[in-house]
Structures are given as structure tokens and as C-alpha cells.
Design a protein around this motif. Structure first.
Motif, mmCIF file in Angstrom:
data_model
loop_
_atom_site.group_PDB
_atom_site.id
_atom_site.type_symbol
_atom_site.label_atom_id
_atom_site.label_comp_id
_atom_site.label_asym_id
_atom_site.label_seq_id
_atom_site.Cartn_x
_atom_site.Cartn_y
_atom_site.Cartn_z
ATOM 1 N N SER A 30 0.833 -1.210 0.000
ATOM 2 C CA SER A 30 0.000 0.000 0.000
ATOM 3 C C SER A 30 0.859 1.248 0.000
ATOM 4 O O SER A 30 0.599 2.199 -0.754
ATOM 5 N N TRP A 34 0.843 4.212 -2.707
ATOM 6 C CA TRP A 34 0.521 5.574 -2.306
ATOM 7 C C TRP A 34 1.607 6.547 -2.733
ATOM 8 O O TRP A 34 1.321 7.644 -3.181
ATOM 9 N N GLN A 38 1.024 7.776 -6.561
ATOM 10 C CA GLN A 38 0.225 8.882 -6.053
ATOM 11 C C GLN A 38 -1.233 8.498 -5.809
ATOM 12 O O GLN A 38 -2.122 9.322 -5.933
ATOM 13 N N GLN A 39 -1.461 7.239 -5.469
ATOM 14 C CA GLN A 39 -2.794 6.864 -5.011
ATOM 15 C C GLN A 39 -2.955 7.468 -3.617
ATOM 16 O O GLN A 39 -2.024 7.480 -2.828
ATOM 17 N N VAL A 40 -4.117 7.976 -3.334
ATOM 18 C CA VAL A 40 -4.340 8.680 -2.073
ATOM 19 C C VAL A 40 -4.931 7.724 -1.041
ATOM 20 O O VAL A 40 -5.972 7.112 -1.287
ATOM 21 N N PRO A 41 -4.273 7.589 0.116
ATOM 22 C CA PRO A 41 -4.868 6.767 1.179
ATOM 23 C C PRO A 41 -6.229 7.345 1.577
ATOM 24 O O PRO A 41 -6.393 8.560 1.643
ATOM 25 N N ARG A 42 -7.198 6.488 1.836
ATOM 26 C CA ARG A 42 -8.534 6.955 2.209
ATOM 27 C C ARG A 42 -8.530 7.682 3.543
ATOM 28 O O ARG A 42 -9.246 8.640 3.738
ATOM 29 N N ARG A 46 -3.882 8.469 8.073
ATOM 30 C CA ARG A 46 -2.745 7.811 7.405
ATOM 31 C C ARG A 46 -1.973 8.810 6.572
ATOM 32 O O ARG A 46 -0.750 8.815 6.551
ATOM 33 N N ARG A 47 -2.696 9.659 5.833
ATOM 34 C CA ARG A 47 -2.012 10.679 5.029
ATOM 35 C C ARG A 47 -1.166 11.563 5.927
ATOM 36 O O ARG A 47 -0.007 11.858 5.608
ATOM 37 N N TRP A 62 0.197 14.390 -2.077
ATOM 38 C CA TRP A 62 -1.057 14.087 -2.778
ATOM 39 C C TRP A 62 -1.810 15.387 -3.041
ATOM 40 O O TRP A 62 -2.683 15.781 -2.270
#
Length: 66
Positions: A30, A34, A38-42, A46-47, A62
Motif C-alpha cells: 500500500s 501511495w 500517487q494513489q491517495v490513502p482513504r 494515514r495521510r 497528494w
């Protein structure tokens, strides 16, 4: 790595997305997705956790995160 700021910061910290994941207790796959893609953590938490560990603002990592 798509985000040059993240790539540079990882080099400065002498770490990888996988090592950072282990350090923060997050899934390695994961974390790599991320940061590399550049997938964004929900989760906002976490971000924030990842951004704090990197010493970068969330929006730098992000830009499209809410």
C-alpha cells in the motif's frame, strides 16, 4: 517515482517506501502504491502520518487529496 519531492525526501532520509511502511506499521504494498503512483490513502490520519514521517505537507505528496 512520480512525485519528485517524495523521491528526493526518501533519498535524504535514506529509506524506501517499503522501509517507511515497516517503520510506521503499514502495509508495504500500500505504501509503495501511495507514494510511487500517487494513489491517495482513504484515511486522513494515514495521510498525515506519512506526511509527518517524510517531513512534507500532505498536499505536496497528494495534491488532489481532500
Amino acid at each position: 517515482m512520480n512525485n519528485e519531492n517524495v523521491g528526493e525526501r526518501l533519498k535524504e532520509l535514506e529509506t524506501t517506501p517499503e522501509r517507511l511502511a515497516v517503520r510506521l506499521g503499514l502495509a508495504r504494498g500500500s505504501m509503495a502504491a501511495w507514494l510511487r503512483y500517487q494513489q491517495v490513502p482513504r484515511s486522513r490520519q494515514r495521510r498525515a502520518l506519512i506526511a509527518e514521517a517524510l517531513g512534507l505537507p500532505v498536499k505536496t505528496i497528494w495534491p488532489n487529496a481532500d
